[in-house]
Design a protein around this motif. Structure first.
Motif, PDB file in Angstrom:
ATOM      1  N   ALA A 293     -18.551 -12.723  21.415  1.00  8.95           N
ATOM      2  CA  ALA A 293     -19.692 -13.218  21.382  1.00  8.95           C
ATOM      3  C   ALA A 293     -20.054 -14.235  20.181  1.00  8.95           C
ATOM      4  O   ALA A 293     -20.671 -13.981  19.451  1.00  8.95           O
ATOM      5  CB  ALA A 293     -20.706 -11.944  21.312  1.00  8.95           C
ATOM      6  N   LEU A 296     -23.617 -15.506  19.115  1.00  6.83           N
ATOM      7  CA  LEU A 296     -24.186 -14.549  18.446  1.00  6.83           C
ATOM      8  C   LEU A 296     -23.854 -14.495  16.969  1.00  6.83           C
ATOM      9  O   LEU A 296     -24.575 -14.687  16.103  1.00  6.83           O
ATOM     10  CB  LEU A 296     -24.034 -13.090  19.038  1.00  6.83           C
ATOM     11  CG  LEU A 296     -24.932 -11.846  18.320  1.00  6.83           C
ATOM     12  CD1 LEU A 296     -25.054 -10.964  19.407  1.00  6.83           C
ATOM     13  CD2 LEU A 296     -24.313 -11.407  17.065  1.00  6.83           C
ATOM     14  N   TRP A 360     -30.542 -13.144  20.800  1.00  8.04           N
ATOM     15  CA  TRP A 360     -29.400 -13.661  21.526  1.00  8.04           C
ATOM     16  C   TRP A 360     -29.470 -13.644  22.834  1.00  8.04           C
ATOM     17  O   TRP A 360     -29.257 -14.450  23.557  1.00  8.04           O
ATOM     18  CB  TRP A 360     -28.089 -13.661  20.744  1.00  8.04           C
ATOM     19  CG  TRP A 360     -26.907 -14.373  21.201  1.00  8.04           C
ATOM     20  CD1 TRP A 360     -26.552 -15.755  21.205  1.00  8.04           C
ATOM     21  CD2 TRP A 360     -25.921 -13.520  21.976  1.00  8.04           C
ATOM     22  NE1 TRP A 360     -25.419 -15.661  21.803  1.00  8.04           N
ATOM     23  CE2 TRP A 360     -24.940 -14.415  22.393  1.00  8.04           C
ATOM     24  CE3 TRP A 360     -25.760 -12.196  22.508  1.00  8.04           C
ATOM     25  CZ2 TRP A 360     -23.759 -14.211  22.939  1.00  8.04           C
ATOM     26  CZ3 TRP A 360     -24.495 -11.930  22.959  1.00  8.04           C
ATOM     27  CH2 TRP A 360     -23.530 -12.873  23.302  1.00  8.04           C
ATOM     28  N   ARG A 361     -29.662 -12.255  23.430  1.00 15.23           N
ATOM     29  CA  ARG A 361     -29.604 -11.622  24.462  1.00 15.23           C
ATOM     30  C   ARG A 361     -30.656 -12.419  25.391  1.00 15.23           C
ATOM     31  O   ARG A 361     -30.657 -12.750  26.730  1.00 15.23           O
ATOM     32  CB  ARG A 361     -29.576 -10.367  24.673  1.00 15.23           C
ATOM     33  CG  ARG A 361     -28.003  -9.591  24.401  1.00 15.23           C
ATOM     34  CD  ARG A 361     -28.082  -8.253  24.729  1.00 15.23           C
ATOM     35  NE  ARG A 361     -29.004  -7.555  23.884  1.00 15.23           N
ATOM     36  CZ  ARG A 361     -28.572  -6.991  22.728  1.00 15.23           C
ATOM     37  NH1 ARG A 361     -27.289  -7.212  22.012  1.00 15.23           N
ATOM     38  NH2 ARG A 361     -29.455  -6.183  22.194  1.00 15.23           N
ATOM     39  N   GLU A 365     -27.367 -15.414  25.910  1.00 14.62           N
ATOM     40  CA  GLU A 365     -26.562 -15.220  25.250  1.00 14.62           C
ATOM     41  C   GLU A 365     -25.754 -16.696  25.290  1.00 14.62           C
ATOM     42  O   GLU A 365     -24.487 -16.987  25.612  1.00 14.62           O
ATOM     43  CB  GLU A 365     -25.638 -14.580  26.083  1.00 14.62           C
ATOM     44  CG  GLU A 365     -26.096 -12.847  26.105  1.00 14.62           C
ATOM     45  CD  GLU A 365     -25.430 -12.137  26.663  1.00 14.62           C
ATOM     46  OE1 GLU A 365     -24.040 -12.231  27.164  1.00 14.62           O
ATOM     47  OE2 GLU A 365     -25.760 -10.623  27.003  1.00 14.62           O
TER      48      GLU A 365
END
Length: 404
Positions: A293, A296, A360-361, A365
């Protein structure tokens, strides 16, 4: 058995292609044609153990038959190649041992170099500015693909410049190899169709943006004082002159440039994290964000400054420290589908990560972010909605370990 540079070169390129770092095209052809033992006839190998003081190195030399097998493995092994110790002259050195001091110039890991060169989309006839000459690998590839008449290579170290100019000449290339501050570029030879910076910076250098030709592309790694979560700035100038840019989260980046502050986790700090009980331990059903990720983590590094990840902690642990204030985070699986989250110090690093993770989600993302570069002014990265955005630091800014 006599070392075979051609076979080593073919094997290196095949491994780069197999890893996905290199596809078919002119960069691959250039790397297959580039005899690195001519471009880098000497290189250092470290002989001291990690943490041993003073550190010790040996300088290997291609002209010494006894060094060739080990040097060949260094040159074509894909890792960084150490080319200068303590700012020494690079030409005319004698092989042998060195101790104390530090390595002051190196050739970057080949997978990083190859992927960046490929992303430049080099073509014959382009004018190319190679910022951070090092061993001259980027300049050599650019000369091979574009023709040396349009290639300029710039480095602040006179000894590195002299060596690169000489060794590129031995390959039949005559680019302009110039001594100067890379962040300033070389306006007298501008504009450039392609610019590649081989060191990390806190923001995209304004002078290099100004020297980008219409239709041109600039690549440079942008990081905070922390080395943990880098980004790659991809800057283009549209044919009508407008600048467009993005900041992409990446796994690996160049080393920090001259004078850029870096923060690290000392051995004593790591021992504290491993051995102390911490201030609080809670059980969480939420797993720590995956290493993949990267968008993020890139945002975490910018929005909550002063954090450094211990990537050596093992695949089942997340360990992050804030050296500026002594805070730290340790996350381990507790064996019951939950995670033991231990924190210490004035900052709650776990809450900081969860704050960024939620934003972030909500933003979908992202793995990269639009980057706005105001002429002569601010640079801002982040989502278009502004919920996950940050200002890039000024070049003189220092990390104080506090959230932004």
């Amino acid at each position: 058995m006599t070392p075979d540079p051609v076979a080593a070169r073919v094997e290196m390129v095949a491994e780069l292609a197999g890893s996905g770092a290199l596809g078919r095209g002119p960069v691959r052809d250039a790397l297959l044609a580039l005899p690195r033992e001519v471009l880098i006839p000497q290189a250092y190998v470290r002989r001291s153990a990690p943490g041993e003081q003073p550190p010790r190195w040996d300088l290997l030399d291609w002209t010494a038959p006894g060094d060739r097998e080990e040097l060949l493995a260094v040159l074509y092994g894909g890792g960084s190649v150490l080319i200068q110790h303590d700012g020494e002259p690079v030409l005319g050195r004698t092989r042998g041992a060195r101790s104390a001091g530090s390595i002051t110039s190196m050739s970057t890991v080949m997978s990083v170099t190859a992927s960046l060169l490929q992303e430049l989309e080099l073509r014959p006839g382009q004018r190319v500015l190679d910022v951070g000459t090092g061993a001259g690998v980027t300049a050599a590839v650019a000369c091979h693909v574009c023709g040396d008449a349009g290639v300029v290579s710039l480095d602040r170290d006179r000894h590195v410049v002299d060596a690169a100019r000489t060794r590129l000449g031995e390959l039949g290339f005559r680019p302009a190899v110039v001594c100067g501050a890379g962040e300033q570029g070389l306006p007298s030879s501008a504009p450039y169709d392609r610019i590649l910076v081989s060191f990390a910076v806190p923001r995209v250098p304004d002078a290099l943006v100004d020297q980008l030709a219409p239709g041109g592309r600039l690549l440079v790694h942008v990081t905070t004082a922390s080395p943990s979560w880098p980004g790659l700035a991809i800057v283009t100038r549209e044919p009508e002159g407008r600048i467009a840019a993005e900041l992409r989260a990446v796994e690996f980046a160049h080393r920090a440039g001259h004078g850029m502050e870096r923060i690290v986790l000392s051995r004593a700090f790591l021992e504290r994290i491993a051995g102390e009980p911490g201030r609080t331990t809670r059980r969480s059903r939420t797993a720590p964000p995956a290493d993949t990720a990267r968008g993020l983590w890139l945002a975490v590094g910018h929005l909550y400054g002063g954090l450094v990840r211990d990537f050596g902690a093992g695949p089942d642990q997340l360990v992050i420290g804030a050296p500026g204030c002594g805070s730290w985070l340790r996350v381990r699986p507790d064996g019951h589908g939950r995670w033991a989250v231990t924190t210490s110090g004035p900052r709650d690093i776990w809450d900081e990560i969860q704050d960024v993770a939620a934003r972030w989600r909500a933003a979908g993302e992202p793995g990269s972010y639009p980057l706005v570069i105001d002429p002569g002014g601010a640079q801002r990265a982040g989502t278009r909605c502004g919920r996950l955005s940050w200002q890039l630091a000024e070049p003189s800014a220092r990390a104080d370990g506090s959230p932004r």
